[in-house]
Design a protein around this motif. Structure first.
Motif, PDB file in Angstrom:
ATOM      1  N   GLY A 117     -40.403 -28.652  37.211  1.00 10.18           N
ATOM      2  CA  GLY A 117     -42.011 -29.483  37.423  1.00 10.18           C
ATOM      3  C   GLY A 117     -42.937 -28.039  37.584  1.00 10.18           C
ATOM      4  O   GLY A 117     -43.914 -28.080  36.419  1.00 10.18           O
ATOM      5  N   SER A 118     -42.450 -26.829  37.736  1.00 10.27           N
ATOM      6  CA  SER A 118     -44.023 -25.527  37.513  1.00 10.27           C
ATOM      7  C   SER A 118     -43.525 -25.203  35.842  1.00 10.27           C
ATOM      8  O   SER A 118     -44.999 -25.323  35.664  1.00 10.27           O
ATOM      9  CB  SER A 118     -43.735 -24.900  38.577  1.00 10.27           C
ATOM     10  OG  SER A 118     -43.326 -24.455  39.780  1.00 10.27           O
ATOM     11  N   ALA A 119     -43.251 -25.385  35.375  1.00  9.84           N
ATOM     12  CA  ALA A 119     -43.000 -24.685  33.961  1.00  9.84           C
ATOM     13  C   ALA A 119     -43.428 -25.861  33.335  1.00  9.84           C
ATOM     14  O   ALA A 119     -44.739 -25.052  32.364  1.00  9.84           O
ATOM     15  CB  ALA A 119     -41.395 -24.289  33.458  1.00  9.84           C
ATOM     16  N   VAL A 120     -43.188 -27.055  32.828  1.00  7.04           N
ATOM     17  CA  VAL A 120     -44.089 -28.334  32.765  1.00  7.04           C
ATOM     18  C   VAL A 120     -45.232 -28.178  32.938  1.00  7.04           C
ATOM     19  O   VAL A 120     -46.008 -28.086  31.636  1.00  7.04           O
ATOM     20  CB  VAL A 120     -43.596 -29.256  32.908  1.00  7.04           C
ATOM     21  CG1 VAL A 120     -44.492 -30.440  32.361  1.00  7.04           C
ATOM     22  CG2 VAL A 120     -41.702 -29.939  32.398  1.00  7.04           C
ATOM     23  N   GLU A 121     -46.040 -27.566  34.017  1.00  4.64           N
ATOM     24  CA  GLU A 121     -47.058 -27.895  34.242  1.00  4.64           C
ATOM     25  C   GLU A 121     -47.878 -26.182  33.744  1.00  4.64           C
ATOM     26  O   GLU A 121     -48.887 -26.705  33.364  1.00  4.64           O
ATOM     27  CB  GLU A 121     -47.556 -27.348  35.985  1.00  4.64           C
ATOM     28  CG  GLU A 121     -48.539 -27.989  36.068  1.00  4.64           C
ATOM     29  CD  GLU A 121     -49.314 -29.078  35.425  1.00  4.64           C
ATOM     30  OE1 GLU A 121     -50.147 -29.547  35.877  1.00  4.64           O
ATOM     31  OE2 GLU A 121     -48.316 -30.090  35.706  1.00  4.64           O
ATOM     32  N   LEU A 122     -47.152 -25.295  34.019  1.00  4.10           N
ATOM     33  CA  LEU A 122     -47.165 -24.475  32.755  1.00  4.10           C
ATOM     34  C   LEU A 122     -47.663 -24.498  31.406  1.00  4.10           C
ATOM     35  O   LEU A 122     -48.833 -24.049  30.279  1.00  4.10           O
ATOM     36  CB  LEU A 122     -47.173 -22.969  32.747  1.00  4.10           C
ATOM     37  CG  LEU A 122     -46.346 -22.363  34.489  1.00  4.10           C
ATOM     38  CD1 LEU A 122     -45.765 -21.354  34.796  1.00  4.10           C
ATOM     39  CD2 LEU A 122     -48.464 -21.203  34.536  1.00  4.10           C
ATOM     40  N   LEU A 123     -46.515 -25.342  30.625  1.00  8.16           N
ATOM     41  CA  LEU A 123     -46.346 -25.220  29.410  1.00  8.16           C
ATOM     42  C   LEU A 123     -48.232 -26.605  29.261  1.00  8.16           C
ATOM     43  O   LEU A 123     -48.071 -26.347  27.606  1.00  8.16           O
ATOM     44  CB  LEU A 123     -45.339 -26.537  28.816  1.00  8.16           C
ATOM     45  CG  LEU A 123     -43.942 -25.162  29.041  1.00  8.16           C
ATOM     46  CD1 LEU A 123     -43.281 -26.291  28.684  1.00  8.16           C
ATOM     47  CD2 LEU A 123     -44.502 -24.064  27.450  1.00  8.16           C
ATOM     48  N   ARG A 124     -48.410 -26.996  30.068  1.00  3.98           N
ATOM     49  CA  ARG A 124     -49.405 -28.094  29.853  1.00  3.98           C
ATOM     50  C   ARG A 124     -50.979 -27.776  29.619  1.00  3.98           C
ATOM     51  O   ARG A 124     -51.835 -28.447  29.198  1.00  3.98           O
ATOM     52  CB  ARG A 124     -49.538 -29.743  30.925  1.00  3.98           C
ATOM     53  CG  ARG A 124     -48.621 -30.540  30.893  1.00  3.98           C
ATOM     54  CD  ARG A 124     -48.762 -31.310  31.534  1.00  3.98           C
ATOM     55  NE  ARG A 124     -47.488 -32.503  31.551  1.00  3.98           N
ATOM     56  CZ  ARG A 124     -47.165 -32.923  32.840  1.00  3.98           C
ATOM     57  NH1 ARG A 124     -47.428 -32.481  33.923  1.00  3.98           N
ATOM     58  NH2 ARG A 124     -45.882 -33.786  32.482  1.00  3.98           N
ATOM     59  N   GLY A 125     -50.350 -26.002  30.040  1.00  2.00           N
ATOM     60  CA  GLY A 125     -51.902 -25.436  29.988  1.00  2.00           C
ATOM     61  C   GLY A 125     -52.094 -24.569  28.681  1.00  2.00           C
ATOM     62  O   GLY A 125     -53.253 -24.263  28.219  1.00  2.00           O
ATOM     63  N   TYR A 126     -51.091 -25.367  27.224  1.00  2.00           N
ATOM     64  CA  TYR A 126     -51.272 -24.400  26.202  1.00  2.00           C
ATOM     65  C   TYR A 126     -51.585 -26.118  25.476  1.00  2.00           C
ATOM     66  O   TYR A 126     -50.899 -26.723  25.252  1.00  2.00           O
ATOM     67  CB  TYR A 126     -49.763 -23.974  25.628  1.00  2.00           C
ATOM     68  CG  TYR A 126     -50.157 -22.330  26.446  1.00  2.00           C
ATOM     69  CD1 TYR A 126     -49.936 -21.833  26.802  1.00  2.00           C
ATOM     70  CD2 TYR A 126     -48.609 -22.783  27.551  1.00  2.00           C
ATOM     71  CE1 TYR A 126     -50.116 -20.627  26.683  1.00  2.00           C
ATOM     72  CE2 TYR A 126     -48.785 -21.674  28.554  1.00  2.00           C
ATOM     73  CZ  TYR A 126     -49.411 -20.637  28.220  1.00  2.00           C
ATOM     74  OH  TYR A 126     -48.879 -18.801  28.695  1.00  2.00           O
ATOM     75  N   ARG A 131     -47.027 -23.648  21.968  1.00  2.00           N
ATOM     76  CA  ARG A 131     -46.308 -25.146  22.474  1.00  2.00           C
ATOM     77  C   ARG A 131     -45.174 -24.156  21.289  1.00  2.00           C
ATOM     78  O   ARG A 131     -44.113 -23.972  21.552  1.00  2.00           O
ATOM     79  CB  ARG A 131     -46.468 -26.018  22.699  1.00  2.00           C
ATOM     80  CG  ARG A 131     -47.437 -26.152  24.514  1.00  2.00           C
ATOM     81  CD  ARG A 131     -46.955 -27.482  25.295  1.00  2.00           C
ATOM     82  NE  ARG A 131     -47.003 -28.458  24.312  1.00  2.00           N
ATOM     83  CZ  ARG A 131     -48.855 -28.880  24.142  1.00  2.00           C
ATOM     84  NH1 ARG A 131     -49.539 -28.909  24.778  1.00  2.00           N
ATOM     85  NH2 ARG A 131     -48.950 -29.735  23.595  1.00  2.00           N
ATOM     86  N   ALA A 132     -46.059 -25.019  20.121  1.00  2.00           N
ATOM     87  CA  ALA A 132     -44.556 -24.219  18.945  1.00  2.00           C
ATOM     88  C   ALA A 132     -44.391 -22.879  18.819  1.00  2.00           C
ATOM     89  O   ALA A 132     -43.613 -22.817  18.471  1.00  2.00           O
ATOM     90  CB  ALA A 132     -45.836 -25.348  17.670  1.00  2.00           C
ATOM     91  N   ALA A 133     -45.487 -22.129  19.043  1.00  2.00           N
ATOM     92  CA  ALA A 133     -45.072 -20.580  19.019  1.00  2.00           C
ATOM     93  C   ALA A 133     -44.410 -20.197  19.628  1.00  2.00           C
ATOM     94  O   ALA A 133     -43.389 -19.570  19.664  1.00  2.00           O
ATOM     95  CB  ALA A 133     -46.572 -20.012  18.614  1.00  2.00           C
ATOM     96  N   ILE A 134     -44.641 -20.774  21.271  1.00  2.00           N
ATOM     97  CA  ILE A 134     -43.907 -20.797  21.867  1.00  2.00           C
ATOM     98  C   ILE A 134     -41.863 -21.253  21.689  1.00  2.00           C
ATOM     99  O   ILE A 134     -41.052 -20.205  22.303  1.00  2.00           O
ATOM    100  CB  ILE A 134     -44.090 -21.358  23.616  1.00  2.00           C
ATOM    101  CG1 ILE A 134     -45.333 -20.690  24.005  1.00  2.00           C
ATOM    102  CG2 ILE A 134     -43.178 -21.059  24.977  1.00  2.00           C
ATOM    103  CD1 ILE A 134     -46.141 -21.259  24.973  1.00  2.00           C
ATOM    104  N   ARG A 135     -41.890 -21.865  21.646  1.00  2.00           N
ATOM    105  CA  ARG A 135     -40.528 -22.988  21.367  1.00  2.00           C
ATOM    106  C   ARG A 135     -40.204 -22.142  19.578  1.00  2.00           C
ATOM    107  O   ARG A 135     -39.107 -21.530  19.709  1.00  2.00           O
ATOM    108  CB  ARG A 135     -40.808 -24.570  20.931  1.00  2.00           C
ATOM    109  CG  ARG A 135     -39.895 -25.156  20.567  1.00  2.00           C
ATOM    110  CD  ARG A 135     -40.113 -26.564  19.964  1.00  2.00           C
ATOM    111  NE  ARG A 135     -40.962 -27.134  21.342  1.00  2.00           N
ATOM    112  CZ  ARG A 135     -42.639 -27.563  20.550  1.00  2.00           C
ATOM    113  NH1 ARG A 135     -42.816 -27.507  19.563  1.00  2.00           N
ATOM    114  NH2 ARG A 135     -42.489 -28.171  21.286  1.00  2.00           N
ATOM    115  N   GLY A 136     -41.068 -21.551  18.844  1.00  2.00           N
ATOM    116  CA  GLY A 136     -40.538 -20.699  18.168  1.00  2.00           C
ATOM    117  C   GLY A 136     -39.662 -19.868  18.208  1.00  2.00           C
ATOM    118  O   GLY A 136     -38.722 -19.052  18.330  1.00  2.00           O
ATOM    119  N   PHE A 137     -40.309 -18.625  19.070  1.00  2.00           N
ATOM    120  CA  PHE A 137     -40.028 -17.456  19.667  1.00  2.00           C
ATOM    121  C   PHE A 137     -38.397 -17.263  20.840  1.00  2.00           C
ATOM    122  O   PHE A 137     -37.649 -17.397  20.304  1.00  2.00           O
ATOM    123  CB  PHE A 137     -40.956 -17.054  20.329  1.00  2.00           C
ATOM    124  CG  PHE A 137     -40.334 -15.318  20.760  1.00  2.00           C
ATOM    125  CD1 PHE A 137     -40.719 -14.449  20.789  1.00  2.00           C
ATOM    126  CD2 PHE A 137     -40.599 -15.920  22.645  1.00  2.00           C
ATOM    127  CE1 PHE A 137     -39.793 -13.524  21.405  1.00  2.00           C
ATOM    128  CE2 PHE A 137     -39.964 -14.659  22.881  1.00  2.00           C
ATOM    129  CZ  PHE A 137     -39.754 -13.229  22.916  1.00  2.00           C
TER     130      PHE A 137
END
Length: 149
Positions: A117-126, A131-137
């Motif tokens: 839940g914390s990770a999802v909440e952090l990702l909602r801030g992008y 998020r595509a850049a994070i996913r690609g990395f």
């Protein structure tokens, strides 16, 4: 020559996150009388289920780097604990596939849910581009790690 630069800070941070996640997973295993490989197996089985793929014992063993005897012992242990069950394959009834029991999923969510839940909440801030850049990395690092086998 070793890489240098600001990118290395992110690589070191990823390493630190990996260590913390491993420790977190280890605490879950210890609290539930499991071996760390048991947790890795349950994760592999849940990933296969999310991808709508059947997981045989052979495929599970290959994913975990276990031989046939080790895989059988692992599946037997998880089955005795009520975490998995052996069932007939949906597409080929001659095959035996391993499925995670719903109780094991609930146990995992009770422990890992707050972190997820914390990770999802952090990702909602992008935004989606970030998020595509994070996913690609992360996919690139995963691929590089898998190629190092």
């Amino acid at each position: 020559m070793q890489p240098q630069g600001p990118e290395l800070e992110i690589v070191h941070l990823l390493r630190a996150v990996t260590v913390e996640l491993g420790l977190h997973s280890g605490r879950f295993a210890q609290r539930n009388g499991m071996h760390p490989t048991d947790v890795r197996a349950l994760i592999a089985l849940m990933d296969a289920s999310r991808a709508d793929e059947e997981m045989t014992a052979g495929r599970l063993g290959a994913a975990l780097g276990l031989n046939s005897a080790g895989t059988t012992a692992l599946v037997d242990r998880l089955e005795r604990a009520g975490h998995v069950r052996r069932v007939r394959g949906g597409t080929d009834r001659r095959r035996v596939v391993i499925e995670v029991d719903e109780k094991a999923v609930e146990l995992g969510w009770s422990f890992f849910g707050p972190l997820i839940g914390s990770a999802v909440e952090l990702l909602r801030g992008y935004d989606e581009r970030e998020r595509a850049a994070i996913r690609g990395f992360l996919q690139g690092v995963r691929t590089a790690a898998a190629e190092g086998e």
